[in-house]
Enzyme design. Sequence first.
Site, PDB file in Angstrom:
ATOM      1  N   THR A  21       0.825  -1.211   0.000  1.00 20.28           N
ATOM      2  CA  THR A  21       0.000   0.000   0.000  1.00 20.28           C
ATOM      3  C   THR A  21       0.865   1.268   0.000  1.00 20.28           C
ATOM      4  OG1 THR A  21      -1.277  -1.286   1.596  1.00 20.28           O
ATOM      5  CG2 THR A  21      -2.101   0.887   1.099  1.00 20.28           C
ATOM      6  N   SER A 116       6.934   5.008   7.514  1.00 19.72           N
ATOM      7  CA  SER A 116       5.835   5.710   8.161  1.00 19.72           C
ATOM      8  C   SER A 116       5.875   5.616   9.683  1.00 19.72           C
ATOM      9  CB  SER A 116       4.513   5.184   7.608  1.00 19.72           C
ATOM     10  OG  SER A 116       3.457   6.003   8.017  1.00 19.72           O
ATOM     11  N   HIS A 117       4.858   4.998  10.262  1.00 24.27           N
ATOM     12  CA  HIS A 117       4.702   4.948  11.716  1.00 24.27           C
ATOM     13  C   HIS A 117       5.352   3.698  12.308  1.00 24.27           C
ATOM     14  CE1 HIS A 117       1.611   3.014   9.448  1.00 24.27           C
ATOM     15  NE2 HIS A 117       1.454   2.176  10.439  1.00 24.27           N
ATOM     16  N   ASP A 280       3.228  11.336  12.736  1.00 24.03           N
ATOM     17  CA  ASP A 280       3.938  10.055  12.775  1.00 24.03           C
ATOM     18  C   ASP A 280       5.364  10.172  12.233  1.00 24.03           C
ATOM     19  OD1 ASP A 280       3.258  10.432  10.120  1.00 24.03           O
ATOM     20  OD2 ASP A 280       3.113   8.272   9.739  1.00 24.03           O
ATOM     21  N   ASP A 282       6.924   9.843   9.398  1.00 22.80           N
ATOM     22  CA  ASP A 282       7.226  10.602   8.179  1.00 22.80           C
ATOM     23  C   ASP A 282       6.329  11.834   8.007  1.00 22.80           C
ATOM     24  OD1 ASP A 282       5.029   8.923   7.751  1.00 22.80           O
ATOM     25  OD2 ASP A 282       5.332   8.948   5.582  1.00 22.80           O
ATOM     26  N   ASP A 284       2.946  12.281   7.820  1.00 22.34           N
ATOM     27  CA  ASP A 284       1.707  12.370   7.045  1.00 22.34           C
ATOM     28  C   ASP A 284       0.451  12.089   7.873  1.00 22.34           C
ATOM     29  OD1 ASP A 284       2.190   9.674   7.250  1.00 22.34           O
ATOM     30  OD2 ASP A 284       2.115   9.252   5.094  1.00 22.34           O
ATOM     31  N   ARG A 285       0.607  11.501   9.039  1.00 24.22           N
ATOM     32  CA  ARG A 285      -0.579  11.239   9.867  1.00 24.22           C
ATOM     33  C   ARG A 285      -0.773  12.338  10.906  1.00 24.22           C
ATOM     34  NH1 ARG A 285      -1.335   4.824  11.037  1.00 24.22           N
ATOM     35  NH2 ARG A 285      -1.102   4.191   8.864  1.00 24.22           N
ATOM     36  N   THR A 347      -8.587   1.453   0.609  1.00 26.79           N
ATOM     37  CA  THR A 347      -7.583   1.911   1.569  1.00 26.79           C
ATOM     38  C   THR A 347      -6.275   2.244   0.852  1.00 26.79           C
ATOM     39  OG1 THR A 347      -8.542   0.629   3.345  1.00 26.79           O
ATOM     40  CG2 THR A 347      -6.220   1.181   3.560  1.00 26.79           C
ATOM     41  N   GLU A 367      -9.502   6.745   7.940  1.00 31.11           N
ATOM     42  CA  GLU A 367      -9.700   6.515   9.372  1.00 31.11           C
ATOM     43  C   GLU A 367      -8.385   6.325  10.109  1.00 31.11           C
ATOM     44  OE1 GLU A 367      -8.739   3.404  10.663  1.00 31.11           O
ATOM     45  OE2 GLU A 367      -8.143   2.846   8.634  1.00 31.11           O
ATOM     46  N   LYS A 379      -1.182  12.449   2.327  1.00 30.53           N
ATOM     47  CA  LYS A 379      -1.840  12.991   3.505  1.00 30.53           C
ATOM     48  C   LYS A 379      -0.817  13.849   4.238  1.00 30.53           C
ATOM     49  CE  LYS A 379      -1.158   8.514   5.692  1.00 30.53           C
ATOM     50  NZ  LYS A 379      -1.615   7.259   5.086  1.00 30.53           N
TER      51      LYS A 379
HETATM   52  C1  G1P Z   1      -2.574   1.482   6.764  1.00 30.11           C
HETATM   53  C2  G1P Z   1      -3.870   2.239   6.876  1.00 30.11           C
HETATM   54  C3  G1P Z   1      -4.162   2.971   5.585  1.00 30.11           C
HETATM   55  C4  G1P Z   1      -2.981   3.842   5.193  1.00 30.11           C
HETATM   56  C5  G1P Z   1      -1.700   3.022   5.186  1.00 30.11           C
HETATM   57  C6  G1P Z   1      -0.486   3.891   4.957  1.00 30.11           C
HETATM   58  O1  G1P Z   1      -2.689   0.521   5.762  1.00 30.11           O
HETATM   59  O2  G1P Z   1      -4.935   1.401   7.198  1.00 30.11           O
HETATM   60  O3  G1P Z   1      -5.320   3.735   5.745  1.00 30.11           O
HETATM   61  O4  G1P Z   1      -3.173   4.408   3.936  1.00 30.11           O
HETATM   62  O5  G1P Z   1      -1.540   2.355   6.434  1.00 30.11           O
HETATM   63  O6  G1P Z   1      -0.332   4.842   5.961  1.00 30.11           O
HETATM   64  P1  G1P Z   1      -3.002  -1.010   6.076  1.00 30.11           P
HETATM   65  O7  G1P Z   1      -1.947  -1.497   7.022  1.00 30.11           O
HETATM   66  O8  G1P Z   1      -4.359  -1.037   6.714  1.00 30.11           O
HETATM   67  O9  G1P Z   1      -2.976  -1.667   4.733  1.00 30.11           O
HETATM   68 ZN    ZN Z   2       3.180   8.006   7.730  1.00 30.23          ZN
END
Ligand code: G1P
Ligand code: ZN
Length: 546
Positions: A21, A116-117, A280, A282, A284-285, A347, A367, A379
């Site tokens: 993703t 990311s996080h 977070d 990077d 973006d959250r 997503t 979400e 984001k």
């Molecule tokens: C998760 C979040 C999704 C977001 C992605 C990247 O992905 O649910 O909304 O875009 O992180 O930050 P998931 O682990 O659910 O595939």
């Molecule tokens: Zn992030």
Amino acid sequence: MGNSHATTIATTPFADQRPGTSGLRKKVEIFKQRHYLENFIQSIFDSLEGYQGASFVVGGDGRYYNREAVQKILKIAAANGVGRIVVGQGGILSTPAASALIRSLNAFGGIVLSASHNPGGPHGDFGVKYNISNGGPAPEKVTEAIYRRTLDIASYRIVNAEDVDIDALGESMIGDMRVTVVDSVANYKALMQTLFDFDRIRDAFRSGLTFTFDAMSAVTGPYARALFEDELGAQPGSVINATPLPDFGGRHPDPNLVHARHLYDLAMSDGAPDLCAASDGDGDRNLIIGRGRFVTPSDSLAILAANATIAPGYRKGVAGIARSMPTSGAADRVAEKLSVQLYETPTGWKYFGNLLDAGLVTICGEESAGAGSDHVREKDGLWAVLFWLDILAARKESVDAIVRRHWARYGRNYYSRHDYEEIASDGAHALIETLRQRLPALRSQGIGALEVATADDFAYHDPVDGSDSKHQGLRVIFADGSRIVYRLSGTGTAGATLRVYIERYEPDPAQQYLETQAALADLVTLSRELAEIERYTQRAAPSVIT
Ligand code: G1P
Ligand code: ZN
């Protein structure tokens, strides 16, 4: 093409380089394997066309391996005929700042280094994401092409050169490629100034608005200091954990109620600041908690959309709103009142790109603590915080009052996500497969006394490019609008993660102040029984509830 200093290194493919993703995300140990990062970067260039001589942007969230990766990317880019690379100072660029920079420079694309996080450090995660010229994550056809290339790559090209000094601002050459090291914050800050009323926010701080922003020892520290303290006059010390650390101080840079619990506790304490916020790894959250009031990301999206015209950048109103499918329907109610279209996408932020490019939507969100707008194609955590500050400054009401009024007007969508992390992959897939088979029966027969309005495997048809994305999550929607959604995470790096999203709409203001888990208790129990979660995951309860 051709570069006098370049050599070709023979290599063999790795089988595990399919971008998820949010790009290719793996343990640092995996990324450090010989040729691993090089193969992936070369595969990116191999799957692009017409980039010779063009500009790219490179930067990351500063996590462990960020600096080494930047140097390798510079050398591979130079060997592949890239004209110029613009790097954030020290290799630092938040994800939204990278997106903004790609757009400002009209660059061909960008390589963003982040997981990311996810935790960082030598035993943490690392990630590489390719963004296209609109500043957004590469669409599936691009990531698939990159993936296919990783399966048959036999060599990569790299320039033999000294490391570039990425800490000093300015220009240098590597092979025939120009490298420009830029201030990581300046371009982003200028963009924010066009969107929000900085004078109004400054006045609010001067009049005593109190604020704590936790940068979680991640990338937003320098941005937040520059914006909130230096520019807008928030009390010195408002920004905490402001120095980016390679291992984020050993914590998860994930601004949720588990990993940012201290912020929640602060917001609920006596003398809490008017606004507590975080972002977070990077950047973006976002996490938004007013004094005594946590704002769910789904509500935050709806509230920003409903109040958009307050901010100068959105004075003309929103063209449309987009949310990911599992995100609550709160934004739908706002779209309806505004008489604009609401788009429901799978997503992942990449699905918003086409809608934003086509001007169909102005604001979008997920979400999972992500919100943003057409100002970039990612984001944007600090954007959301600035937006809330601008709304607080303009409305001169508390976060709590704003949320309550929103619910009274639009109804409340009680909402919670239950995550079952690091479960066995086989069981997770079996659960989804079994439930998928049962959807037609649920549709026709209902569940006990409950009438099922829809039970399907969410599919999305992109109205802009006509592409179809199937199997994006199982939805069970009841006649009263309540919903249970099941999907497997596409971003985890260990085992599988089952996400269960539970939602119930409450229009009656007298019923809008229940505790969330209590308000959803029946649906939660049902969600477990319906999918036989314990049987398939060996877990009686989720590992994280948000
Ligand atoms: C998760 C979040 C999704 C977001 C992605 C990247 O992905 O649910 O909304 O875009 O992180 O930050 P998931 O682990 O659910 O595939
Ligand atoms: Zn992030």
